[in-house]
Design a protein around this motif. Structure first.
Motif, PDB file in Angstrom:
ATOM      1  N   ALA A 179       0.838  -1.205   0.000  1.00 51.86           N
ATOM      2  CA  ALA A 179       0.000   0.000   0.000  1.00 51.86           C
ATOM      3  C   ALA A 179       0.870   1.251   0.000  1.00 51.86           C
ATOM      4  N   ALA A 180       1.975   1.213   0.740  1.00 53.18           N
ATOM      5  CA  ALA A 180       2.886   2.362   0.784  1.00 53.18           C
ATOM      6  C   ALA A 180       3.536   2.600  -0.577  1.00 53.18           C
ATOM      7  N   LEU A 181       3.944   1.512  -1.244  1.00 55.04           N
ATOM      8  CA  LEU A 181       4.584   1.639  -2.560  1.00 55.04           C
ATOM      9  C   LEU A 181       3.605   2.108  -3.640  1.00 55.04           C
ATOM     10  N   ALA A 182       2.297   1.920  -3.386  1.00 57.32           N
ATOM     11  CA  ALA A 182       1.284   2.358  -4.351  1.00 57.32           C
ATOM     12  C   ALA A 182       1.012   3.853  -4.257  1.00 57.32           C
ATOM     13  N   LYS A 183       1.450   4.482  -3.181  1.00 54.56           N
ATOM     14  CA  LYS A 183       1.243   5.917  -2.995  1.00 54.56           C
ATOM     15  C   LYS A 183       2.158   6.715  -3.924  1.00 54.56           C
ATOM     16  N   LYS A 184       1.655   7.799  -4.457  1.00 48.10           N
ATOM     17  CA  LYS A 184       2.454   8.629  -5.357  1.00 48.10           C
ATOM     18  C   LYS A 184       3.474   9.469  -4.584  1.00 48.10           C
ATOM     19  N   GLU A 185       3.080  10.029  -3.466  1.00 46.48           N
ATOM     20  CA  GLU A 185       3.961  10.885  -2.675  1.00 46.48           C
ATOM     21  C   GLU A 185       4.423  10.138  -1.428  1.00 46.48           C
ATOM     22  N   VAL A 186       5.604   9.559  -1.508  1.00 48.51           N
ATOM     23  CA  VAL A 186       6.178   8.824  -0.380  1.00 48.51           C
ATOM     24  C   VAL A 186       7.618   9.294  -0.186  1.00 48.51           C
ATOM     25  N   GLU A 187       8.001   9.513   1.059  1.00 43.45           N
ATOM     26  CA  GLU A 187       9.381   9.917   1.345  1.00 43.45           C
ATOM     27  C   GLU A 187      10.343   8.852   0.814  1.00 43.45           C
ATOM     28  N   PRO A 188      11.480   9.270   0.216  1.00 45.39           N
ATOM     29  CA  PRO A 188      12.434   8.301  -0.347  1.00 45.39           C
ATOM     30  C   PRO A 188      12.864   7.224   0.648  1.00 45.39           C
ATOM     31  N   GLU A 189      13.141   7.633   1.903  1.00 43.82           N
ATOM     32  CA  GLU A 189      13.578   6.654   2.907  1.00 43.82           C
ATOM     33  C   GLU A 189      12.498   5.603   3.161  1.00 43.82           C
ATOM     34  N   VAL A 190      11.232   6.054   3.243  1.00 46.73           N
ATOM     35  CA  VAL A 190      10.123   5.131   3.488  1.00 46.73           C
ATOM     36  C   VAL A 190       9.941   4.186   2.308  1.00 46.73           C
ATOM     37  N   LYS A 191      10.080   4.713   1.109  1.00 47.67           N
ATOM     38  CA  LYS A 191       9.929   3.876  -0.085  1.00 47.67           C
ATOM     39  C   LYS A 191      11.000   2.791  -0.122  1.00 47.67           C
ATOM     40  N   ALA A 192      12.236   3.176   0.219  1.00 47.10           N
ATOM     41  CA  ALA A 192      13.329   2.205   0.226  1.00 47.10           C
ATOM     42  C   ALA A 192      13.097   1.136   1.288  1.00 47.10           C
ATOM     43  N   GLN A 193      12.633   1.556   2.464  1.00 43.97           N
ATOM     44  CA  GLN A 193      12.337   0.605   3.530  1.00 43.97           C
ATOM     45  C   GLN A 193      11.238  -0.373   3.096  1.00 43.97           C
ATOM     46  N   ALA A 194      10.208   0.152   2.441  1.00 45.03           N
ATOM     47  CA  ALA A 194       9.110  -0.693   1.969  1.00 45.03           C
ATOM     48  C   ALA A 194       9.611  -1.708   0.938  1.00 45.03           C
ATOM     49  N   LEU A 195      10.512  -1.280   0.070  1.00 46.09           N
ATOM     50  CA  LEU A 195      11.067  -2.186  -0.937  1.00 46.09           C
ATOM     51  C   LEU A 195      11.880  -3.302  -0.287  1.00 46.09           C
ATOM     52  N   MET A 196      12.674  -2.961   0.734  1.00 45.08           N
ATOM     53  CA  MET A 196      13.478  -3.973   1.424  1.00 45.08           C
ATOM     54  C   MET A 196      12.594  -4.975   2.165  1.00 45.08           C
ATOM     55  N   ILE A 197      11.555  -4.466   2.803  1.00 42.26           N
ATOM     56  CA  ILE A 197      10.644  -5.353   3.534  1.00 42.26           C
ATOM     57  C   ILE A 197       9.910  -6.268   2.568  1.00 42.26           C
ATOM     58  N   LEU A 198       9.491  -5.726   1.424  1.00 44.74           N
ATOM     59  CA  LEU A 198       8.805  -6.541   0.423  1.00 44.74           C
ATOM     60  C   LEU A 198       9.730  -7.615  -0.135  1.00 44.74           C
ATOM     61  N   GLU A 199      11.006  -7.272  -0.368  1.00 42.81           N
ATOM     62  CA  GLU A 199      11.992  -8.265  -0.820  1.00 42.81           C
ATOM     63  C   GLU A 199      12.072  -9.427   0.165  1.00 42.81           C
ATOM     64  N   ALA A 200      12.104  -9.088   1.456  1.00 41.90           N
ATOM     65  CA  ALA A 200      12.216 -10.114   2.487  1.00 41.90           C
ATOM     66  C   ALA A 200      10.965 -10.985   2.562  1.00 41.90           C
ATOM     67  N   VAL A 201       9.801 -10.374   2.358  1.00 37.84           N
ATOM     68  CA  VAL A 201       8.545 -11.129   2.373  1.00 37.84           C
ATOM     69  C   VAL A 201       8.516 -12.115   1.204  1.00 37.84           C
ATOM     70  N   GLN A 202       8.986 -11.669   0.049  1.00 38.00           N
ATOM     71  CA  GLN A 202       8.925 -12.496  -1.156  1.00 38.00           C
ATOM     72  C   GLN A 202      10.001 -13.571  -1.194  1.00 38.00           C
ATOM     73  N   GLU A 203      11.126 -13.327  -0.524  1.00 38.03           N
ATOM     74  CA  GLU A 203      12.227 -14.297  -0.516  1.00 38.03           C
ATOM     75  C   GLU A 203      12.647 -14.585   0.924  1.00 38.03           C
TER      76      GLU A 203
END
Length: 420
Positions: A179-203
Motif C-alpha cells: 500500500a505504501a509503494l502504491a502511494k504517489k507521494e512517499v518519502e524516499p527513505e520510506v519507499k526504500a524501507q518498503a522495498l526492502m521489507i517486500l523483498e524479504a517477504v517475497q524471498e
C-alpha cells in the motif's frame, strides 16, 4: 605527488589506485592498525577525483563522517578547488528547502561522504536518493563493522505514525508495504524501507524476518544486516577497507556475512615490513624483590630515554649527546634459523633468468637478485621445494611481496609496480 611515511602506506595506496584503474571484482584490503590507511586511500580517491572520477566514501555512522571531515588526513590530501561534501538525510534539516539545497550541492561534489545505510536506500531507489549508485567508485571505510552494523537495521522500520500519515491501516507486513509503494507521494527513505521489507517477504530466509510491531508499524530484522548490501558489495567498483577484515588470514567470514561471491586478485592484508624491537634482559634476581624492581625501573627509564631523544630540541643536542650511555649489560639471546638449500637459488636463476619477474629489473651483479618462496619457509613446516614454488625478484620487490600476508603474488606486484 603524495609523500607517504612508510613503504607499507605507499603499497596500500598503490593497490587502491590499481583497483580503481581496473576494477576486476570487489577489493578487500586490510591494513594493520597504525599503517595510515585513511591517508593512503584518501590520496588515491582525491587523485582519481582530479582525473574526473566521481567517488563516494561510505562510513558506518554520521559521527565517523564528521571525524573524517575534521581529520588532518583529509586536509593533507585535498587539493584546492576539489569539492568534498557529506550527505545528510532530511531529518538533519529544519525544512524541505534547506535539505533540497544541501542535497543538490552534495550531488555536484566530486567526492561524497555518506553512511552505509544511505547506500542501501539509494540502491533500492536506483540512484534516486543521494546518487551514490551513480558514482564511479565506492570506498567502504571501517568495513569490519558492516556484517553486524546496528545502523543498517535501524533503517528497516516503518513506524505506525508513518503509516497513519499515509492513510494506511496495517493488517500484515506485505499488505502495508504494498500500500505504501502504491502511494504517489512517499518519502524516499520510506519507499526504500518498503522495498526492502517486500523483498524479504517475497524471498524468506533464515537470517531475517519481517512482521508487524506492537505499536502497529512494520519491521525487517536482520541477523546478518550486511547482506542488505549484497548486490552493491558484489560490484566490481567497490573497495572494503579495515584493520580487521580477516580471521586467521582468511576473508571467508567477511565474504560470507556480506554475501560476496568473488574478490579482486589485488585483495590482501598489508602488515608492516619493519616492526619494533623487543629486548629481553635476563636476571637471576627473585621477582618482585626491591632489587628486581630496581632493574625493571632502570630498563624502563633507558627505553624512555631513547624514545625522548628524537624530540630533543636542536639547541640541546650537544648536551644530550654528551650525557653518557649505559653499557656492558648482559643480554641472553637464543636464535634459530630455517635451513635453506643453496641449489634452489641456482636452479631458479637458471630457470627464470637473472632479472626481476615483478618489475623487469636487470642487475649489474647477480647478488642484486633474490629468490622468493611463494609460500614462506616460516609457514607450512619442512617440505620439498620445486621450481614452481619460487620466483626471482629484486630486493625491492622481494620486500614488497612480504608486505602483505599472505605474500603478494607476482601478478599483483606487476600491477602495483605499474601504478606506483
Amino acid at each position: 605527488m603524495q609523500k607517504f611515511r612508510s613503504q607499507d602506506q605507499a603499497n596500500f595506496n598503490a593497490i587502491i589506485k590499481a583497483h580503481m584503474a581496473d576494477p576486476d571484482a570487489p577489493l578487500l584490503l586490510e591494513g594493520a592498525t597504525g599503517l595510515g590507511k585513511t591517508r593512503a586511500y584518501l590520496s588515491a580517491v582525491i587523485q582519481a577525483a582530479e582525473s574526473g572520477k566521481r567517488i563516494a566514501i561510505a562510513l558506518p555512522s554520521h559521527q565517523l563522517i564528521d571525524q573524517l571531515l575534521a581529520s588532518s588526513d583529509l586536509a593533507a590530501t585535498t587539493v584546492s578547488g576539489l569539492s568534498v561534501k557529506a550527505f545528510k538525510p532530511a531529518g538533519f534539516f529544519e525544512n524541505r528547502k534547506a535539505y533540497t539545497e544541501h542535497k543538490d550541492s552534495v550531488l555536484q561534489a566530486k567526492v561524497m561522504l555518506c553512511t552505509c545505510a544511505s547506500v542501501i536506500i539509494d540502491h533500492r531507489l536506483k540512484g534516486g536518493y543521494n546518487g551514490v549508485m551513480d558514482r564511479d567508485y565506492i570506498v567502504f571505510d571501517e568495513a569490519d563493522q558492516l556484517p553486524a552494523s546496528a545502523a543498517l537495521q535501524s533503517d528497516c522500520v516503518i513506524t505506525s505514525a508513518q503509516f497513519k500519515e499515509m492513510g494506511i491501516k496495517v493488517e500484515t507486513a506485505e499488505q502495508a508495504v504494498r500500500a505504501a509503494l502504491a502511494k504517489k507521494e512517499v518519502e524516499p527513505e520510506v519507499k526504500a524501507q518498503a522495498l526492502m521489507i517486500l523483498e524479504a517477504v517475497q524471498e524468506p530466509t533464515w537470517f531475517y524476518k519481517t512482521g508487524v510491531t506492537d505499536d502497529g508499524g512494520v519491521m525487517l530484522f536482520h541477523q546478518l544486516p550486511g547482506r542488505l548490501l549484497k548486490q552493491v558489495a558484489n560490484q566490481n567498483n567497490v573497495a572494503f577497507i579495515s584493520a580487521t577484515l580477516s580471521i586467521a588470514g582468511s576473508f571467508d567470514d567477511f565474504k560470507r556475512a556480506m554475501g560476496i561471491q568473488t574478490v579482486s586478485k589485488l585483495s590482501n592484508t598489508i602488515e608492516p615490513i619493519k616492526h619494533g624491537k623487543l629486548y629481553f634482559h635476563v636476571s637471576d634476581l627473585e621477582v618482585d624483590t626491591p632489587e628486581w624492581m630496581g632493574i625493571v625501573q632502570k630498563t624502563v627509564d633507558e627505553a624512555r630515554s631513547k624514545a625522548i631523544e628524537s624530540f630533543v630540541p636542536k639547541r640541546f643536542s650537544s648536551q644530550w649527546a654528551d650525557k653518557g650511555v649505559l653499557e656492558a649489560s648482559r643480554v641472553e639471546v637464543t636464535l634459530s634459523k630455517l635451513e635453506r638449500d643453496l641449489t634452489v637459488r641456482k636452479k631458479a636463476l637458471s630457470y627464470y633468468g637473472q632479472y626481476c619477474l615483478a618489475c623487469g629489473f636487470k642487475p649489474k651483479h647477480i647478488s642484486q637478485i633474490e629468490v622468493h618462496h611463494l609460500l614462506p619457509l616460516s609457514e607450512g613446516g619442512e617440505r620439498l621445494t620445486n621450481i614452481q614454488d619460487v620466483a626471482v625478484l629484486c630486493a625491492s620487490c622481494h620486500r614488497l611481496a612480504h608486505s602483505t600476508k599472505p605474500p603478494m603474488s607476482v601478478e599483483a606486484m606487476k600491477i602495483v609496480n605499474d601504478y606506483f
